[in-house]
Enzyme design. Sequence first.
Site, PDB file in Angstrom:
ATOM      1  N   LYS A  30       0.966  -1.030   0.095  1.00 18.43           N
ATOM      2  CA  LYS A  30       0.082  -0.076   0.355  1.00 18.43           C
ATOM      3  C   LYS A  30       0.959   1.146  -0.023  1.00 18.43           C
ATOM      4  O   LYS A  30       1.766   1.550   0.925  1.00 18.43           O
ATOM      5  CB  LYS A  30      -1.037   0.187   1.179  1.00 18.43           C
ATOM      6  N   ASP A  59      -3.104   4.389  -2.408  1.00 16.08           N
ATOM      7  CA  ASP A  59      -4.180   4.893  -1.326  1.00 16.08           C
ATOM      8  C   ASP A  59      -4.154   6.324  -1.410  1.00 16.08           C
ATOM      9  O   ASP A  59      -3.553   6.953  -0.285  1.00 16.08           O
ATOM     10  CB  ASP A  59      -3.700   4.303   0.150  1.00 16.08           C
ATOM     11  N   LYS A  61      -6.997   8.184  -1.904  1.00 18.82           N
ATOM     12  CA  LYS A  61      -8.334   8.805  -1.688  1.00 18.82           C
ATOM     13  C   LYS A  61      -8.818   9.971  -2.106  1.00 18.82           C
ATOM     14  O   LYS A  61      -8.922  11.049  -1.600  1.00 18.82           O
ATOM     15  CB  LYS A  61      -8.403   9.157   0.008  1.00 18.82           C
ATOM     16  N   ASP A  64     -12.725  14.990  -5.364  1.00 12.95           N
ATOM     17  CA  ASP A  64     -12.784  16.406  -6.082  1.00 12.95           C
ATOM     18  C   ASP A  64     -14.196  16.444  -6.989  1.00 12.95           C
ATOM     19  O   ASP A  64     -14.921  15.472  -6.723  1.00 12.95           O
ATOM     20  CB  ASP A  64     -11.167  16.610  -7.132  1.00 12.95           C
ATOM     21  N   THR A 118     -10.971   4.934   9.495  1.00  3.59           N
ATOM     22  CA  THR A 118     -10.914   4.140  10.825  1.00  3.59           C
ATOM     23  C   THR A 118     -10.473   5.022  12.021  1.00  3.59           C
ATOM     24  O   THR A 118     -10.618   4.542  12.945  1.00  3.59           O
ATOM     25  CB  THR A 118     -10.185   2.924  10.561  1.00  3.59           C
ATOM     26  N   ARG A 208       1.850   0.103  11.116  1.00  5.52           N
ATOM     27  CA  ARG A 208       2.621  -0.185  12.175  1.00  5.52           C
ATOM     28  C   ARG A 208       3.098  -1.191  12.794  1.00  5.52           C
ATOM     29  O   ARG A 208       4.208  -1.586  13.330  1.00  5.52           O
ATOM     30  CB  ARG A 208       2.198   1.002  13.120  1.00  5.52           C
TER      31      ARG A 208
HETATM   32  O1  C5P Z   1      -0.071   1.975  10.951  1.00 13.36           O
HETATM   33  P1  C5P Z   1      -1.684   1.477  10.691  1.00 13.36           P
HETATM   34  O2  C5P Z   1      -1.873   0.006  10.395  1.00 13.36           O
HETATM   35  O3  C5P Z   1      -2.528   2.181  11.291  1.00 13.36           O
HETATM   36  O4  C5P Z   1      -1.885   2.005   9.301  1.00 13.36           O
HETATM   37  C1  C5P Z   1      -2.909   2.007   8.513  1.00 13.36           C
HETATM   38  C2  C5P Z   1      -2.738   2.555   7.091  1.00 13.36           C
HETATM   39  O5  C5P Z   1      -4.038   2.556   6.543  1.00 13.36           O
HETATM   40  C3  C5P Z   1      -2.145   3.939   7.198  1.00 13.36           C
HETATM   41  O6  C5P Z   1      -1.668   4.091   5.811  1.00 13.36           O
HETATM   42  C4  C5P Z   1      -3.659   4.995   6.786  1.00 13.36           C
HETATM   43  O7  C5P Z   1      -3.334   6.113   6.005  1.00 13.36           O
HETATM   44  C5  C5P Z   1      -4.596   4.034   6.085  1.00 13.36           C
HETATM   45  N1  C5P Z   1      -6.042   4.114   6.273  1.00 13.36           N
HETATM   46  C6  C5P Z   1      -6.385   4.203   7.378  1.00 13.36           C
HETATM   47  N2  C5P Z   1      -7.747   4.143   7.433  1.00 13.36           N
HETATM   48  C7  C5P Z   1      -8.881   4.558   6.299  1.00 13.36           C
HETATM   49  C8  C5P Z   1      -8.084   4.426   4.983  1.00 13.36           C
HETATM   50  C9  C5P Z   1      -6.574   4.252   4.958  1.00 13.36           C
HETATM   51  O8  C5P Z   1      -5.995   4.106   8.344  1.00 13.36           O
HETATM   52  N3  C5P Z   1      -9.974   4.604   6.260  1.00 13.36           N
END
Ligand code: C5P
Length: 230
Positions: A30, A59, A61, A64, A118, A208
């Site tokens: 991603k 990703d 998003k 526009d 999320t 993470r």
């Molecule tokens: O580090 P972590 O597991 O929280 O990463 C989640 C990834 O998913 C990040 O890159 C974040 O930008 C992305 N993301 C998110 N929630 C969304 C869409 C994408 O956390 N609804």
Amino acid sequence: MELCVALDLPSAEENLALARSLKSYNVWMKVGFRAYIRDGKPFIEALKAINPDFKIFLDLKLYDIPNTMADAAEEITRLGVDMFNIHASAGAVAMKTVMERLSTYDKRPLVLAVTALTSFDEANFQSVYEKSIDEKAEQFAKMSYENGLDGVVCSAYESRAIKKATSEEFLTLCPGIRPFGEDAGDQQRVATLDLAKQEGVDFPVVGRPIYKDSDPKKKVEEILKEIVTF
Ligand code: C5P
């Protein structure tokens, strides 16, 4: 279920080192704002050079006016990535315009719509959308399904209800996955891999918990083992 690894490290070198360490695994990469804004198209090419079979999820998003989104969707398609996303709140016309434009390509990426980020808790979400997360996520998912998208980005907690309201085949990609209960960070609606499996999640996204682990490769192996035993 297919694992999606978030490449959110501070430099291209670190992201590519992570990708190199995972090159023998069947995982999605991603590429988010941070990496794409900084490292752009050459970064996508570098990932493909490490493993041509890596699937890439861009990703960004998009949000526009419909024509601008469709133009961007075409540029993304030409990059050769396998999946990208737009914000569902851009609306039905934007969805339709993007999908119509991409229908002229022999091979187009999967297109997903973001329902509720999320990182939103219920109170914050309601202050923007004036509806509960569940209700709005389902409404956005139906709109995305009806306008020809391939799936949505949602939390694992909405995955089952969304599939019920649309189709089992309608894809759910869920960030905020803490495979074995790791630290949530800024995510509000986190879920373990077990819960994601129960909820029928197609793509768990993990950032993470993998890249901050002292042994990311081992962590991915543990996750894949868990996915395969499903
Ligand atoms: O580090 P972590 O597991 O929280 O990463 C989640 C990834 O998913 C990040 O890159 C974040 O930008 C992305 N993301 C998110 N929630 C969304 C869409 C994408 O956390 N609804």
